[in-house]
Design a protein around this motif. Structure first.
Motif, PDB file in Angstrom:
ATOM      1  N   GLU A  44      85.899  70.715 -33.639  1.00  0.00           N
ATOM      2  CA  GLU A  44      86.074  70.920 -35.067  1.00  0.00           C
ATOM      3  C   GLU A  44      87.168  70.011 -35.617  1.00  0.00           C
ATOM      4  OE1 GLU A  44      87.207  74.512 -38.233  1.00  0.00           O
ATOM      5  OE2 GLU A  44      86.754  74.966 -36.128  1.00  0.00           O
ATOM      6  N   ARG A  45      88.281  69.891 -34.885  1.00  0.00           N
ATOM      7  CA  ARG A  45      89.384  69.068 -35.375  1.00  0.00           C
ATOM      8  C   ARG A  45      89.003  67.594 -35.447  1.00  0.00           C
ATOM      9  NH1 ARG A  45      92.110  66.715 -37.947  1.00  0.00           N
ATOM     10  NH2 ARG A  45      94.388  66.575 -38.098  1.00  0.00           N
ATOM     11  N   TYR A  46      88.162  67.141 -34.532  1.00  0.00           N
ATOM     12  CA  TYR A  46      87.812  65.721 -34.467  1.00  0.00           C
ATOM     13  C   TYR A  46      86.413  65.440 -35.016  1.00  0.00           C
ATOM     14  CZ  TYR A  46      91.906  64.755 -31.541  1.00  0.00           C
ATOM     15  OH  TYR A  46      93.192  64.595 -31.066  1.00  0.00           O
ATOM     16  N   ALA A  47      85.851  66.386 -35.760  1.00  0.00           N
ATOM     17  CA  ALA A  47      84.475  66.243 -36.235  1.00  0.00           C
ATOM     18  C   ALA A  47      84.300  65.024 -37.140  1.00  0.00           C
ATOM     19  CB  ALA A  47      84.038  67.513 -36.961  1.00  0.00           C
ATOM     20  N   ASP A  48      85.230  64.801 -38.054  1.00  0.00           N
ATOM     21  CA  ASP A  48      85.109  63.660 -38.966  1.00  0.00           C
ATOM     22  C   ASP A  48      85.092  62.339 -38.196  1.00  0.00           C
ATOM     23  OD1 ASP A  48      85.039  65.379 -41.096  1.00  0.00           O
ATOM     24  OD2 ASP A  48      87.134  65.068 -41.688  1.00  0.00           O
ATOM     25  N   TYR A  49      85.952  62.254 -37.205  1.00  0.00           N
ATOM     26  CA  TYR A  49      85.988  61.039 -36.379  1.00  0.00           C
ATOM     27  C   TYR A  49      84.687  60.851 -35.614  1.00  0.00           C
ATOM     28  CZ  TYR A  49      86.839  58.460 -32.050  1.00  0.00           C
ATOM     29  OH  TYR A  49      86.732  57.608 -30.980  1.00  0.00           O
ATOM     30  N   SER A  50      84.232  61.900 -34.941  1.00  0.00           N
ATOM     31  CA  SER A  50      83.004  61.789 -34.148  1.00  0.00           C
ATOM     32  C   SER A  50      81.810  61.427 -35.017  1.00  0.00           C
ATOM     33  CB  SER A  50      82.743  63.106 -33.407  1.00  0.00           C
ATOM     34  OG  SER A  50      83.788  63.383 -32.489  1.00  0.00           O
ATOM     35  N   ASP A  51      81.748  62.010 -36.213  1.00  0.00           N
ATOM     36  CA  ASP A  51      80.641  61.694 -37.126  1.00  0.00           C
ATOM     37  C   ASP A  51      80.750  60.262 -37.646  1.00  0.00           C
ATOM     38  OD1 ASP A  51      79.729  64.251 -36.777  1.00  0.00           O
ATOM     39  OD2 ASP A  51      80.555  65.017 -38.664  1.00  0.00           O
ATOM     40  N   ARG A  52      81.958  59.860 -37.985  1.00  0.00           N
ATOM     41  CA  ARG A  52      82.143  58.529 -38.570  1.00  0.00           C
ATOM     42  C   ARG A  52      81.708  57.425 -37.619  1.00  0.00           C
ATOM     43  NH1 ARG A  52      82.201  54.122 -39.500  1.00  0.00           N
ATOM     44  NH2 ARG A  52      83.571  52.788 -40.766  1.00  0.00           N
ATOM     45  N   TYR A  53      81.994  57.581 -36.327  1.00  0.00           N
ATOM     46  CA  TYR A  53      81.686  56.527 -35.368  1.00  0.00           C
ATOM     47  C   TYR A  53      80.548  56.898 -34.420  1.00  0.00           C
ATOM     48  CZ  TYR A  53      85.945  54.484 -37.167  1.00  0.00           C
ATOM     49  OH  TYR A  53      86.892  53.956 -38.002  1.00  0.00           O
TER      50      TYR A  53
ATOM     51  N   GLN B 124      81.825  51.725 -27.748  1.00  0.00           N
ATOM     52  CA  GLN B 124      81.674  53.072 -27.211  1.00  0.00           C
ATOM     53  C   GLN B 124      82.046  53.084 -25.727  1.00  0.00           C
ATOM     54  OE1 GLN B 124      81.091  55.779 -28.849  1.00  0.00           O
ATOM     55  NE2 GLN B 124      80.340  55.022 -30.830  1.00  0.00           N
ATOM     56  N   PHE B 125      82.837  54.069 -25.335  1.00  0.00           N
ATOM     57  CA  PHE B 125      83.310  54.182 -23.958  1.00  0.00           C
ATOM     58  C   PHE B 125      82.148  54.254 -22.969  1.00  0.00           C
ATOM     59  CE2 PHE B 125      84.390  57.056 -20.409  1.00  0.00           C
ATOM     60  CZ  PHE B 125      85.452  56.377 -19.838  1.00  0.00           C
TER      61      PHE B 125
ATOM     62  N   VAL C 254      80.088  59.198 -32.189  1.00  0.00           N
ATOM     63  CA  VAL C 254      80.560  59.311 -30.813  1.00  0.00           C
ATOM     64  C   VAL C 254      79.756  60.376 -30.092  1.00  0.00           C
ATOM     65  CG1 VAL C 254      82.551  59.785 -29.330  1.00  0.00           C
ATOM     66  CG2 VAL C 254      82.878  58.650 -31.548  1.00  0.00           C
ATOM     67  N   PRO C 255      79.071  60.043 -29.005  1.00  0.00           N
ATOM     68  CA  PRO C 255      78.241  61.037 -28.329  1.00  0.00           C
ATOM     69  C   PRO C 255      79.050  62.023 -27.510  1.00  0.00           C
ATOM     70  CG  PRO C 255      78.193  58.973 -27.115  1.00  0.00           C
ATOM     71  CD  PRO C 255      79.000  58.703 -28.361  1.00  0.00           C
ATOM     72  N   VAL C 256      78.510  63.215 -27.336  1.00  0.00           N
ATOM     73  CA  VAL C 256      79.099  64.210 -26.450  1.00  0.00           C
ATOM     74  C   VAL C 256      78.962  63.704 -25.024  1.00  0.00           C
ATOM     75  CG1 VAL C 256      78.928  66.559 -25.560  1.00  0.00           C
ATOM     76  CG2 VAL C 256      78.640  66.101 -28.019  1.00  0.00           C
ATOM     77  N   GLU C 257      80.061  63.775 -24.282  1.00  0.00           N
ATOM     78  CA  GLU C 257      80.067  63.251 -22.911  1.00  0.00           C
ATOM     79  C   GLU C 257      79.780  64.381 -21.946  1.00  0.00           C
ATOM     80  OE1 GLU C 257      83.312  61.035 -20.038  1.00  0.00           O
ATOM     81  OE2 GLU C 257      83.360  60.668 -22.207  1.00  0.00           O
ATOM     82  N   SER C 258      78.771  64.214 -21.143  1.00  0.00           N
ATOM     83  CA  SER C 258      78.386  65.245 -20.182  1.00  0.00           C
ATOM     84  C   SER C 258      79.330  65.225 -18.986  1.00  0.00           C
ATOM     85  CB  SER C 258      76.957  65.033 -19.718  1.00  0.00           C
ATOM     86  OG  SER C 258      76.861  63.840 -18.952  1.00  0.00           O
ATOM     87  N   GLU C 259      79.293  66.300 -18.218  1.00  0.00           N
ATOM     88  CA  GLU C 259      80.068  66.331 -16.985  1.00  0.00           C
ATOM     89  C   GLU C 259      79.518  65.344 -15.992  1.00  0.00           C
ATOM     90  OE1 GLU C 259      82.792  67.971 -16.515  1.00  0.00           O
ATOM     91  OE2 GLU C 259      82.761  69.066 -18.385  1.00  0.00           O
TER      92      GLU C 259
ATOM     93  N   ASP D 241      84.261  60.637 -26.530  1.00  0.00           N
ATOM     94  CA  ASP D 241      84.210  62.062 -26.835  1.00  0.00           C
ATOM     95  C   ASP D 241      85.621  62.647 -26.793  1.00  0.00           C
ATOM     96  OD1 ASP D 241      83.802  64.774 -26.979  1.00  0.00           O
ATOM     97  OD2 ASP D 241      82.376  64.883 -25.326  1.00  0.00           O
ATOM     98  N   PRO D 242      86.130  63.148 -27.926  1.00  0.00           N
ATOM     99  CA  PRO D 242      87.512  63.646 -27.957  1.00  0.00           C
ATOM    100  C   PRO D 242      87.760  64.842 -27.047  1.00  0.00           C
ATOM    101  CG  PRO D 242      86.376  64.138 -30.015  1.00  0.00           C
ATOM    102  CD  PRO D 242      85.495  63.196 -29.258  1.00  0.00           C
ATOM    103  N   VAL D 243      86.748  65.604 -26.717  1.00  0.00           N
ATOM    104  CA  VAL D 243      86.933  66.731 -25.788  1.00  0.00           C
ATOM    105  C   VAL D 243      87.430  66.215 -24.443  1.00  0.00           C
ATOM    106  CG1 VAL D 243      85.710  68.482 -24.441  1.00  0.00           C
ATOM    107  CG2 VAL D 243      85.350  68.323 -26.908  1.00  0.00           C
ATOM    108  N   LYS D 244      86.885  65.086 -23.986  1.00  0.00           N
ATOM    109  CA  LYS D 244      87.347  64.503 -22.726  1.00  0.00           C
ATOM    110  C   LYS D 244      88.732  63.884 -22.888  1.00  0.00           C
ATOM    111  CE  LYS D 244      83.811  65.336 -20.133  1.00  0.00           C
ATOM    112  NZ  LYS D 244      83.959  66.228 -18.952  1.00  0.00           N
ATOM    113  N   VAL D 245      88.966  63.316 -24.036  1.00  0.00           N
ATOM    114  CA  VAL D 245      90.209  62.590 -24.262  1.00  0.00           C
ATOM    115  C   VAL D 245      91.409  63.531 -24.362  1.00  0.00           C
ATOM    116  CG1 VAL D 245      91.448  61.179 -25.936  1.00  0.00           C
ATOM    117  CG2 VAL D 245      89.084  60.616 -25.337  1.00  0.00           C
ATOM    118  N   VAL D 246      91.291  64.592 -25.137  1.00  0.00           N
ATOM    119  CA  VAL D 246      92.444  65.452 -25.420  1.00  0.00           C
ATOM    120  C   VAL D 246      92.987  66.089 -24.145  1.00  0.00           C
ATOM    121  CG1 VAL D 246      93.148  67.594 -26.551  1.00  0.00           C
ATOM    122  CG2 VAL D 246      91.857  65.875 -27.830  1.00  0.00           C
TER     123      VAL D 246
END
Length: 426
Positions: free
Chosen positions: A410-419, A348-349, A421-426, A287-292
């Motif tokens: 929004e910025r990483y939407a194409d990546y998340s859709d392509r692979y 997947q992580f 990638v699930p949203v990572e919970s807290e 999940d790019p939100v966790k990564v960024v």
């Protein structure tokens, strides 16, 4: 969409993170205070002259040097906002790289058969930073059928490690640990993010620093003009140097299955496969939100060791955008070339963290490797002995860096859709 700040821009006083000198160990405070009066030249010609004098050698080899060295030196001087310790670190590092180049070129002339060494089917672990690449890399390196470049080999590669047939530890191991201990003193929080050690496997970005084609420079110091230049370059010379470096490390042996790793390979898959046409790739996803947020925190921790003032919003926006571009480059290459699925594996992580050994087993099955009982037990012991957050939790949030979840998704939407990638919970 680029990763821009979506909150009201604070004043300069609040946008920039200032570091109280009293929070640093007293030797570092003393060095920064006294060092202001000590001239440390970063002039490229002076650096090259000093490296030649120290080594007694003249030839830096065929790879371009003067242009990137002048660009980097200029960026250090005009953009980095470095303190004395930062300046000393930059000078010391550049001199080590230049001296390594001189010695490596001398070694190649002495042993021209190095150039005949094969690097068959190297395996590259890639993926955004903070997506499990390091954990996976360290596990796979435990298999004696895999060989990863170790930190001491990358930092002090000459003479070729393979020339030493004694059973005694190479003295360069202790010297490397001594140098890495300085990093721990300068940035004690860094070990919460990334392990350090002379005998731990090293990333490829530390190899491609030698031809001055590496994201590492902008990670440790603020040098945006250099990074912009790097983003416009054909990266093939850096990978050609990379191959020469592996030939150097494995000589006079040969035939090892090299295990390699760097998130920055996302920017250069075309050059990677041009130099290593039979390469295998493992790409991790998270999940790019966790990564960024974690990437931005990583950048702040490192730059804070070498500067008394950093702009956390700038770092957040910059790394958010840069790594999105890296993913786009990798996706474009994979779509354009249609690389054979047998040569690339997506992981997947969350699945890796939930069951690391099941993921390792998948890697071995995918590439047709044999996982022995002994190696599997060694991997399980490593996981038990090296739990996550063993040096303390690494805390961070998007808001610390002027970012929010909506813009990152929004910025990483194409990546998340392509692979997927699930949203990572807290």
């Amino acid at each position: 969409m680029v990763c821009k700040q979506t909150i009201a821009t604070p004043s300069a006083a609040t946008t920039q993170m200032s570091f109280d000198p009293r929070s640093r160990p007293w030797p570092i405070r003393f060095a920064n205070a006294v060092g202001r009066t000590i001239p440390l030249s970063l002039d490229p010609d002076s650096l090259m002259q000093t490296a030649r004098r120290r080594t007694g050698l003249e030839d830096f080899g065929p790879f371009p040097l003067e242009e990137p060295l002048h660009l980097l030196s200029s960026a250090y001087e005009s953009e980095s906002r470095m303190n004395f310790v930062g300046r000393a670190a930059a000078r010391s590092y550049l001199l080590r790289l230049l001296e390594n180049r001189l010695r490596l070129e001398c070694d190649r002339k002495k042993y021209p058969e190095m150039g005949q060494q094969n690097i068959p089917e190297p395996v590259f672990v890639v993926g955004l930073p903070r997506t499990g690449t390091t954990i996976l890399y360290n596990l796979l390196e435990l298999d004696p059928d895999n060989r990863a470049p170790l930190s001491w080999e990358v930092m002090m590669p000459s003479p070729p490690p393979g020339l030493d047939t004694t059973t005694q530890p190479d003295p360069r191991v202790a010297e490397t640990d001594r140098l890495l201990n300085r990093v721990d003193r300068l940035a004690p929080d860094f070990k919460k993010i990334h392990p350090l050690g002379a005998t731990l496997p090293q990333e490829c970005i530390a190899i491609t620093t030698h031809p001055l084609q590496s994201i590492q420079f902008h990670t440790t110091h603020r040098v945006p003009s250099y990074q912009s230049w790097l983003g416009r370059q054909d990266l093939r010379p850096g990978y050609e140097w990379h191959k020469r470096f592996l030939q150097h490390l494995q000589w006079p042996g040969g035939g090892e299955r090299w295990l390699l790793k760097a998130p920055a390979h996302l920017f250069g898959l075309d050059a990677l496969f041009a130099v290593y046409p039979d390469a295998r790739v493992i790409q991790t996803h998270r999940d790019p939100v966790k990564v960024v947020a974690s990437i931005a925190s990583h950048g702040c921790v490192l730059r804070a060791a070498f500067s008394d003032q950093i702009d956390v919003n700038e770092i957040g926006a910059e790394w958010c955008e840069l790594w999105a571009q890296g993913l786009e480059s990798a996706m474009e290459y994979r779509a354009r070339t249609g690389i054979d699925a047998s040569r690339i594996l997506d992981l997947q992580f969350h699945e890796f963290i939930d069951d690391p050994m099941a993921t390792v087993g998948r890697v071995y099955r995918h590439f047709g490797w044999k996982l022995s009982d002994e190696v599997e037990q060694a991997m399980r012991r490593h996981l038990q002995d090296n739990p996550r957050d063993q040096h303390g939790p690494h805390g961070y949030s998007l808001a610390q860096f002027g970012l929010d979840e909506v813009q990152v998704r929004e910025r990483y939407a194409d990546y998340s859709d392509r692979y997927d990638v699930p949203v990572e919970s807290e």
